[in-house]
Design an enzyme around this catalytic site. Sequence first.
Site, PDB file in Angstrom:
ATOM      1  CG  HIS A   1       2.937 -20.723 -12.367  1.00 20.98           C
ATOM      2  ND1 HIS A   1       2.691 -21.933 -11.764  1.00 20.98           N
ATOM      3  CD2 HIS A   1       3.820 -20.988 -13.367  1.00 20.98           C
ATOM      4  CE1 HIS A   1       3.377 -22.885 -12.366  1.00 20.98           C
ATOM      5  NE2 HIS A   1       4.089 -22.333 -13.334  1.00 20.98           N
TER       6      HIS A   1
ATOM      7  CE  LYS B   1       7.147 -29.531 -16.768  1.00 20.37           C
ATOM      8  NZ  LYS B   1       6.851 -28.118 -16.511  1.00 20.37           N
TER       9      LYS B   1
ATOM     10  NE  ARG C   1      11.445 -22.105 -11.980  1.00 24.56           N
ATOM     11  CZ  ARG C   1      10.890 -23.288 -12.200  1.00 24.56           C
ATOM     12  NH1 ARG C   1      10.066 -23.796 -11.311  1.00 24.56           N
ATOM     13  NH2 ARG C   1      11.172 -23.987 -13.281  1.00 24.56           N
TER      14      ARG C   1
ATOM     15  CB  SER D   1       3.836 -27.365 -10.835  1.00 26.22           C
ATOM     16  OG  SER D   1       3.462 -26.081 -11.261  1.00 26.22           O
TER      17      SER D   1
END
Length: 160
Positions: free
Chosen positions: A17, A41, A90, A127
Site C-alpha cells: 500500500h 471483510k 498486484r 493485509s
Amino acid sequence: MRRAVCPGSYDPATNGHLDVIERAAHLFDEVVVAVLINKSKRGMFTIDERMELLQESTAKLPNVRVDSWHGLLTDYCKEQGIQSIVKGLRSVSDFDYELQMAQMNREISGVETLLMSNNPAYSFLSSSLVKEVATYGGDVTGMVPPAVHDRLLARIAEND
Ligand code: PNS
C-alpha cells in the site's frame, strides 16, 4: 490542483500500500489516503486505529493526508473535489475486481480510476495474509511499516 484518493480497507496498511501511496504522491499535488468500509471483510483494527497507523506511516510525505469515509467512494470524491482514484494492481485476479469497481465508479459519477502496477517485490502481500502469518508467529518484518508491525504483534497478543 490535481488531487487523488487512494482508497482501501487498510486493515492494516502493508508496504505494498505504502509503495502505491508514495508513487501517487509524485504524480498528484495532493493525495488523500481514505479508509473505507469493505462490507465483505471483518476488521482487526478500528477505522481510527487504521487511520492512526497510516498517519504514522505516511508522516514523511508532505502532500499526503489521511481521512475516512463510511459511504460510497464516489460521494467522497464529489464532496472533496477529487477527480481521480488511484489503486494498485498486484495480479490478474486483482485486475478483474478493480476493473469492475473502476467501471462502476465511472458510470455512477464520472470519476476516473488509475490502476497502478505494483512493485513486484510486494506482489504477494495482502493485509489478510500478513495478519494470518503474524497470528501463527511468522515473521512479517519488511512486509509492513514499522509502526504497523509493532501494533499488529500487540493486537495479536491481546486477542490470544
Ligand atoms: O482495500 P480494499 O478492501 O480492496 O478496498 C475496497 C474499497 C474499500 C475501496 C471498496 O470496497 C469501496 O470503495 N468501498 C466503499 C463503498 C463503495 O463505494 N462501494 C462501491 C464500489 S464500486
